[in-house]
Scaffold this motif. Structure first.
Motif, mmCIF file in Angstrom:
data_model
loop_
_atom_site.group_PDB
_atom_site.id
_atom_site.type_symbol
_atom_site.label_atom_id
_atom_site.label_comp_id
_atom_site.label_asym_id
_atom_site.label_seq_id
_atom_site.Cartn_x
_atom_site.Cartn_y
_atom_site.Cartn_z
ATOM 1 N N ARG B 173 0.819 -1.210 0.000
ATOM 2 C CA ARG B 173 0.000 0.000 0.000
ATOM 3 C C ARG B 173 0.853 1.261 0.000
ATOM 4 O O ARG B 173 0.573 2.200 -0.731
ATOM 5 N N TRP B 174 1.881 1.268 0.831
ATOM 6 C CA TRP B 174 2.642 2.504 1.019
ATOM 7 C C TRP B 174 3.327 2.954 -0.266
ATOM 8 O O TRP B 174 3.357 4.137 -0.566
ATOM 9 N N THR B 175 3.914 2.010 -0.995
ATOM 10 C CA THR B 175 4.728 2.393 -2.160
ATOM 11 C C THR B 175 4.424 1.582 -3.413
ATOM 12 O O THR B 175 5.050 1.800 -4.454
ATOM 13 N N GLY B 176 3.477 0.646 -3.333
ATOM 14 C CA GLY B 176 3.189 -0.216 -4.485
ATOM 15 C C GLY B 176 2.731 0.557 -5.708
ATOM 16 O O GLY B 176 3.167 0.292 -6.831
ATOM 17 N N ALA B 177 1.849 1.533 -5.499
ATOM 18 C CA ALA B 177 1.316 2.283 -6.639
ATOM 19 C C ALA B 177 2.419 3.094 -7.307
ATOM 20 O O ALA B 177 2.479 3.196 -8.540
ATOM 21 N N SER B 178 3.312 3.649 -6.512
ATOM 22 C CA SER B 178 4.421 4.429 -7.069
ATOM 23 C C SER B 178 5.351 3.530 -7.879
ATOM 24 O O SER B 178 5.757 3.870 -9.000
ATOM 25 N N LEU B 179 5.649 2.378 -7.320
ATOM 26 C CA LEU B 179 6.533 1.432 -8.009
ATOM 27 C C LEU B 179 5.909 0.971 -9.324
ATOM 28 O O LEU B 179 6.575 0.927 -10.372
ATOM 29 N N ALA B 180 4.612 0.635 -9.276
ATOM 30 C CA ALA B 180 3.931 0.190 -10.500
ATOM 31 C C ALA B 180 3.893 1.316 -11.528
ATOM 32 O O ALA B 180 4.133 1.093 -12.723
ATOM 33 N N ALA B 181 3.613 2.533 -11.057
ATOM 34 C CA ALA B 181 3.563 3.679 -11.976
ATOM 35 C C ALA B 181 4.928 3.895 -12.631
ATOM 36 O O ALA B 181 5.016 4.224 -13.820
ATOM 37 N N SER B 182 5.980 3.672 -11.863
ATOM 38 C CA SER B 182 7.332 3.880 -12.414
ATOM 39 C C SER B 182 7.646 2.866 -13.507
ATOM 40 O O SER B 182 8.562 3.060 -14.298
ATOM 41 N N LYS B 183 6.872 1.783 -13.545
ATOM 42 C CA LYS B 183 7.063 0.759 -14.585
ATOM 43 C C LYS B 183 5.994 0.848 -15.665
ATOM 44 O O LYS B 183 5.828 -0.081 -16.453
ATOM 45 N N GLY B 184 5.235 1.949 -15.626
ATOM 46 C CA GLY B 184 4.295 2.207 -16.713
ATOM 47 C C GLY B 184 2.834 1.975 -16.407
ATOM 48 O O GLY B 184 1.977 2.251 -17.249
ATOM 49 N N ALA B 185 2.510 1.461 -15.211
ATOM 50 C CA ALA B 185 1.104 1.162 -14.907
ATOM 51 C C ALA B 185 0.254 2.430 -14.952
ATOM 52 O O ALA B 185 0.693 3.490 -14.509
ATOM 53 N N VAL B 186 -0.966 2.302 -15.465
ATOM 54 C CA VAL B 186 -1.882 3.445 -15.508
ATOM 55 C C VAL B 186 -2.668 3.571 -14.210
ATOM 56 O O VAL B 186 -3.286 4.607 -13.946
ATOM 57 N N ALA B 187 -2.669 2.507 -13.419
ATOM 58 C CA ALA B 187 -3.353 2.518 -12.125
ATOM 59 C C ALA B 187 -2.893 1.287 -11.358
ATOM 60 O O ALA B 187 -2.314 0.360 -11.941
ATOM 61 N N THR B 188 -3.157 1.302 -10.055
ATOM 62 C CA THR B 188 -2.809 0.151 -9.218
ATOM 63 C C THR B 188 -3.985 -0.191 -8.325
ATOM 64 O O THR B 188 -4.618 0.704 -7.755
ATOM 65 N N VAL B 189 -4.277 -1.482 -8.227
ATOM 66 C CA VAL B 189 -5.200 -1.947 -7.186
ATOM 67 C C VAL B 189 -4.444 -2.962 -6.340
ATOM 68 O O VAL B 189 -3.691 -3.780 -6.867
#
Lengths: 457, 457
Positions: B173-189
């Motif tokens: 939760r704390w950093t997963g969305a940032s990490l995924a975004a840094s690899k191109g993800a448009v969103a994270t769940v």
């Protein structure tokens, strides 16, 4: 289809042990015992339909996908005569739903609309709340005394093993909104008819009496109802803004799914085993009632592994139970005049069966006692209660057929009933298999019973 | 004020027994024992603020109402120096939130936005989902490999008494969305960072690293995450439509509420006892953290019934903890340079205290052992763990003061943490009182300790 492999494996092992290439079919007792330990068919059904279809609200395209899924699954599992028997129905669908206390103690609350609720319109309605601790308090309210108010019925429910708490608390949902409307209420909110304390309100149908104009009606979660009670304990007027925008979408298509294990004498009246395929939209309908369909189908399939039964076993996966027994009524109408040897339904979750009820306990005592004796090893007790059958057995009731109720433990059932929490993880695989074992035993005996059964309590 | 009557009644009874009109003040031990059995102050606070205010999200008008309520309550309960210390903060608020699987296995899912999530816009976004069973799997994903996809991190959490499971699962939760975004993800769940199986997703803040553009980010409930995993087990591409419309509303007003029991020598560094007054918006913040504020206030009030303590006991009801420790940082900035005798925070629910940690266990062993011995009768164990203090103790950490952690049983905590289910009914009054008893004992000893405490593990 996972079960298929384990069944084959079990048969292979038995074959090897007997040093024979063609072992005799397993006895009914062995099949029932095997189901208790090893059945995967029921789980396969529940896991499959909740994952691949999810919620299956009556009269919607989701219910239609559920029918398609069930037809495919029944065919893949070797059932005969798999088909959809269509009918038309009146369909109601949920819209937005919000409740908030405004003014004193302002805060949002968790609410869900009850089936047949009218709409507040998108702008919502705001009114003072009138508090009724019990349904009886609402009954006692004078005519006209609720003019312009939102009625809050906080009648609470406690868990009971036999589900009798539903009869105690249910009227608040079934007819509370109509009663409040008849006394002038502009809307009704009830405490959820449920036995847990989660912020997941319990939906379910409500009925407005002839001559009463439907109003918006919703259920608050139990913690929200507790909170509202505490607000009233402070003695100040409480106002609520309610936004519920469900709609009646008119006539839509629905259908029952039927299938069978064909008996040695298909002309004999069949054993009718039922469940319902539709679910409320909030959860995925795992315990209500994918489990019921999984249980009855698994039992029929287990029986089919043994000697072919004398009578046909007829499966009815009824549609649209939740919103008014549309499937049950359509099935009764379509099959009126067809004799039923006995009817049984599974529609009370996936927890263990603890009691055997019938409507022939007195009139056919030898058969009842044979059944009771056969299921005692599964922890099922005999009883003098008179079975009335599940909701989808209208045909059996109308034809005054033999009916059994394989009573399940309902202690947990109303924690989950009609909530978003009705999901696969709530199904206990061990108790699910106990159901299949008992059903295999009971349906197997009934399907091999040559004599007709005369009900008579 | 309910507690007031029982306290008076108890004192009257003691007075009668001693046959004296002016009994000596109760000893600290008697006060702590009485709190264990009879305290109503903590419950009064938690019941009051959750009923009369409800959710108190940081930086919103609801948090302001919470401050007003707390100020009034503290004054009514006889505290000195009650005031609000205002500060400014950046505020994020929730919007609509919906997730649904579209196409294969189409069905709705329960989701909630994570704090700092970007908006999908009202039209939502639809994309294929990329499944990562654990956070490590996401770490291992190649750069750019998530382009155009929604990352699903299903890292799951198990209950632990000491809450260490949060450290294990929290990074998703704390950093997963940032990490995924840094690899191109448009969103994270993510799978909810929570230990139950209800359809009530767990919110909480997420942080986007410098240079990473924030994306929409939400948490699915555990049953929905289970379901999504089952869909992936079928080997087909899964697409999700995600609609999250939170917004950053810019700078708003917030504040800390402070109060005190003034010591005999107000010039001595005070004992700082803290909690936070804000809550996430989904529940009413009963366990997180109205209980903490109720516990510390009740303990201070219990101590005030006895001899006036040597040192001042300072209460900090911090604001805006949940969205970035705004209150803790503001308090540290406003009071920089003020010495603190010792700092303790209650912010881990309302279940029993089971372990006493400090940062002076080695450096001031006599005091630590005296404290440990004094709380053993409440079922609290000594430990060699080094206390680091609650989130709102920035000032104590910055000033390298003595810090204690009165460790609560966290086994149930993450069933409720940051969910709609954080409501009053989840607070066990018996365990709440145990907290007050232990706090009364510990704070009472510290506030009467003349010597400064030198931390040193």
């Amino acid at each position: 289809m996972k079960s298929h492999f384990s069944a084959l494996a079990a048969l292979s092992l038995l074959a090897a042990t007997a040093a024979s290439a063609a072992p005799p079919p397993l006895s009914l007792e062995r099949l029932a015992d095997d189901a208790l330990e090893n059945d995967r068919v029921a789980w396969d059904f529940v896991e499959g339909i909740t994952t691949e279809v999810g919620p299956r609200q009556a009269g919607t395209e989701a219910e239609a996908r559920g029918r398609d899924w069930a037809v495919k699954w029944l065919k893949a599992n070797g059932f005969a005569g798999v088909k959809v028997e269509p009918y038309k129905m009146q369909t109601w669908v949920r819209g937005e739903e919000r409740a908030e206390i405004v003014g004193t103690f302002a805060q949002p609350m968790k609410i869900t609309a009850l089936g047949n609720s009218a709409s507040t319109g998108a702008a919502g309605l705001t009114a003072e709340v009138a508090y009724f601790p019990t349904y009886a308090d609402l009954v006692a309210a004078p005519a006209g005394s609720l003019a312009g108010k939102i009625a809050f019925i906080s009648h609470d429910m406690r868990p009971t093993q036999d589900g009798s708490g539903y009869g105690f608390a249910g009227p608040a949902r079934w007819t509370g909104a109509s009663l409040a409307a008849s006394k002038g209420a502009v809307a009704t909110v009830i405490r959820s008819i449920g036995t847990e304390n989660h912020r997941t309100p319990h939906t379910g149908g409500t009925t407005f009496a002839e001559g009463v104009t439907p109003t918006p009606a919703g259920a608050l979660s139990n913690p929200d109802a507790d909170n509202l009670e505490r607000m009233f304990a402070r003695g100040k007027p409480i106002r609520m803004k309610l936004t519920l925008t469900p709609s009646a979408v008119g006539e839509t298509d629905s259908g029952n799914v039927v299938a069978e294990i064909t008996g040695r004498d298909p002309k004999l009246p069949p054993v009718l085993i039922a469940c319902h395929l539709d679910s409320w939209d909030l959860g995925t309908g795992a315990i209500d009632d994918a489990s019921g369909c999984g249980i009855i189908a698994a039992a029929a399939k287990q029986i089919a592994r043994g000697d072919r039964p004398l009578r046909t076993i007829r499966l009815l996966f009824a549609g649209a139970e939740e919103t008014g027994l549309w499937g049950s009524r359509a099935y009764a109408a379509a099959h009126r005049g067809e004799a039923i040897h006995a009817g049984i339904e599974s529609d009370f979750g996936a927890d263990r069966i603890w009691r055997l009820d019938s409507n022939f306990t007195q009139s056919a005592p030898a058969l009842y006692q044979r059944l009771a004796k056969a299921v005692a090893r599964f922890g099922v007790a005999p009883s003098q209660e008179v079975a009335t059958g599940g909701a989808d057995l209208n045909l059996a009731r109308e034809s005054k057929s033999a009916i059994l109720d394989l009573q399940q433990d309902g202690t947990r059932y109303f924690d989950l009933h009609h909530t978003p929490d009705d999901t696969l993880d709530k199904v206990d695989p061990v108790q699910l298999r106990q159901n299949v074992g008992v059903w295999t035993q009971v349906v197997g005996i009934l399907a091999n019973e040559a004599d007709a059964i005369t009900p008579g309590a």
